[in-house]
Write an enzyme that holds these catalytic residues in place. Structure first.
Site, PDB file in Angstrom:
ATOM      1  N   SER A 191       0.454  -1.155  -0.230  1.00  0.00           N
ATOM      2  CA  SER A 191      -0.036   0.100  -0.566  1.00  0.00           C
ATOM      3  C   SER A 191       1.045   1.712   0.223  1.00  0.00           C
ATOM      4  CB  SER A 191      -1.019   0.019   1.346  1.00  0.00           C
ATOM      5  OG  SER A 191      -2.202  -0.899   0.968  1.00  0.00           O
ATOM      6  N   LYS A 235      -8.591  -5.095  11.853  1.00  0.00           N
ATOM      7  CA  LYS A 235     -10.005  -4.587  10.523  1.00  0.00           C
ATOM      8  C   LYS A 235     -10.994  -5.045  11.332  1.00  0.00           C
ATOM      9  CE  LYS A 235      -8.461  -5.417   6.189  1.00  0.00           C
ATOM     10  NZ  LYS A 235      -8.629  -6.839   5.495  1.00  0.00           N
ATOM     11  N   ASP A 260     -12.790  -3.621   0.810  1.00  0.00           N
ATOM     12  CA  ASP A 260     -12.660  -4.393  -0.335  1.00  0.00           C
ATOM     13  C   ASP A 260     -12.707  -5.343  -0.810  1.00  0.00           C
ATOM     14  OD1 ASP A 260      -9.631  -5.582   0.929  1.00  0.00           O
ATOM     15  OD2 ASP A 260     -10.472  -5.757   2.639  1.00  0.00           O
ATOM     16  N   GLY A 285     -13.323 -16.732   5.224  1.00  0.00           N
ATOM     17  CA  GLY A 285     -12.665 -16.480   6.865  1.00  0.00           C
ATOM     18  C   GLY A 285     -12.573 -14.571   6.268  1.00  0.00           C
ATOM     19  N   VAL A 335     -17.359 -26.663   8.104  1.00  0.00           N
ATOM     20  CA  VAL A 335     -18.893 -25.998   7.042  1.00  0.00           C
ATOM     21  C   VAL A 335     -19.587 -25.653   7.848  1.00  0.00           C
ATOM     22  CG1 VAL A 335     -20.925 -27.245   6.014  1.00  0.00           C
ATOM     23  CG2 VAL A 335     -18.890 -28.527   5.642  1.00  0.00           C
ATOM     24  N   LEU A 394      -8.668 -14.886  -4.915  1.00  0.00           N
ATOM     25  CA  LEU A 394      -7.829 -13.536  -4.437  1.00  0.00           C
ATOM     26  C   LEU A 394      -6.656 -14.021  -4.118  1.00  0.00           C
ATOM     27  CD1 LEU A 394     -10.690 -12.806  -1.652  1.00  0.00           C
ATOM     28  CD2 LEU A 394     -11.237 -12.647  -4.153  1.00  0.00           C
ATOM     29  N   TYR A 432      -3.168 -13.181  -5.321  1.00  0.00           N
ATOM     30  CA  TYR A 432      -2.152 -11.757  -5.843  1.00  0.00           C
ATOM     31  C   TYR A 432      -0.923 -12.283  -6.499  1.00  0.00           C
ATOM     32  CZ  TYR A 432      -1.282  -9.416  -1.140  1.00  0.00           C
ATOM     33  OH  TYR A 432      -1.028  -8.759  -0.189  1.00  0.00           O
ATOM     34  N   GLY A 457      -5.672 -12.087  -7.984  1.00  0.00           N
ATOM     35  CA  GLY A 457      -6.645 -11.190  -6.881  1.00  0.00           C
ATOM     36  C   GLY A 457      -6.159  -9.598  -6.960  1.00  0.00           C
TER      37      GLY A 457
END
Ligand code: NAP
Length: 294
Positions: free
Chosen positions: A27, A76, A112, A139, A164, A234, A236, A257
């Site tokens: 970032s 987060k 996101d 997740g 599950v 997702l 990358y 991703g």
């Protein structure tokens, strides 16, 4: 000249990333390159913040009038009680990855899921409205993507996970909040096979295939993939995971991703600056940074 530099420094708008660890985050290079491209007097810094220092770090954003911040692991969810307002996505997902400081009021966003949607549209020309979708994994990333896809109006939503009961808990929450009728399924080949034929989009949100363990069995068996699918991973790093390699061989469209990573940053940039983000240079900065990290 020196005086000019000092005046400039005094007016620098600061943004940054709160997380632990933050050293490998891409970032800072992405945002600083974007600020430079638009000639903005802004700076983005990585801040390593331990869990027990989060409240103080957020107080610092208020006290120092910092323009905004991103949050990553482990902050987060924990940041929620320290903020003044939440966007709809952040409230639904229950996680914030971007703080906007609006004249002292701290607003929590989750870019996101929105970043994922934008990458679907911009990079795969895919509109999820009325589409049949399978999300693999349950997740943090799956949560953002699944809620956002439900908000975007998918017609069928399935979540398959190794554990599950985690998929069940997530789908129940989505069904309750958004009145969607999604279903949780196990990750067994038989259960996947029952659904796969009719699907439009499969999103792998697990870390399977991520560098350095790139040579692994994909989480979805290759013989279930088909040419009417968009297969999205997702992960990358690498940009073309083992799942995307087999999907390509089966004639499916694929999406890396990297687009989600890019567009979550693009949206955060636009929230902080109110300007259109220079997407191309941001992507180049990410790609360069990834090469350095591998
Ligand atoms: P997380 O919260 O730890 O969730 C991981 C999920 O993957 C869980 O559902 C877990 O299943 C499943 N999983 C892990 N290993 C597996 C395996 N060997 N086989 C099958 N399932 C497995 O992680 P996360 O934060 O969601 O991140 C997941 C991945 O998404 C990471 O690779 C991350 O880099 C990537 N990501 C990318 C972006 C982007 O911008 N492109 C953004 C966020 C995350 P159980 O519940 O059974 O443990």
């Amino acid at each position: 000249m020196e005086q000019l530099a000092e005046t400039k420094l005094a007016n620098t708008e600061i943004t940054g990333l709160l997380g632990d660890p933050v050293e490998h985050s891409l970032s800072p290079v992405m945002h600083n390159r974007a600020f430079q491209e638009l000639g903005l007097n802004n700076l983005y810094l990585p801040w390593a913040v331990k869990e027990d220092k989060l409240a103080q770090a957020v107080a610092g954003i208020r006290g120092l009038d910092i323009k905004g911040a991103n949050l990553t692991i482990p902050h987060k969810q924990q940041v929620l009680p320290h903020l003044d307002e939440l966007s709809e996505e952040a409230r639904l997902i229950g996680a914030v990855n971007t703080i906007e400081n609006q004249a002292g009021k701290l607003i929590g966003h989750n870019t996101d899921g929105r970043g994922y949607l934008r990458s679907l549209q911009e990079e795969a020309d895919f509109n999820p409205a009325a589409k049949k979708v399978l999300v693999v994994g349950a997740g943090g990333a799956a949560r953002a993507v699944a809620f956002q896809l439900a908000l975007a109006g998918v017609s069928e939503l399935y979540i398959a996970n190794r554990t599950v009961k985690k998929a069940k808990a997530l789908i129940e929450e989505i069904n309750k909040q958004l009145e969607v009728t999604g279903k949780a399924i196990s990750l067994s080949k038989e259960r996947l096979a029952e659904k796969m034929e009719r699907l439009d989009l499969v999103v792998d949100t697990t870390p399977v295939g991520m560098y350095p363990q790139t040579e692994v069995e994909p989480v979805i068996p290759a013989d279930l993939l088909h040419s009417d699918l968009l297969v999205s991973d997702l992960v990358y790093n690498p940009q073309e995971t083992v799942l995307l390699q087999v999907a390509k061989k089966k004639g499916a469209a694929t999406l890396s991703g990297l687009g989600m990573l890019l567009y979550q940053g693009v949206i955060a940039f636009e929230i902080w600056t109110g300007k259109k983000a220079p997407v191309k240079v941001m992507r180049e900065a990410l790609e360069k940074g990834l090469k350095r990290n591998t």
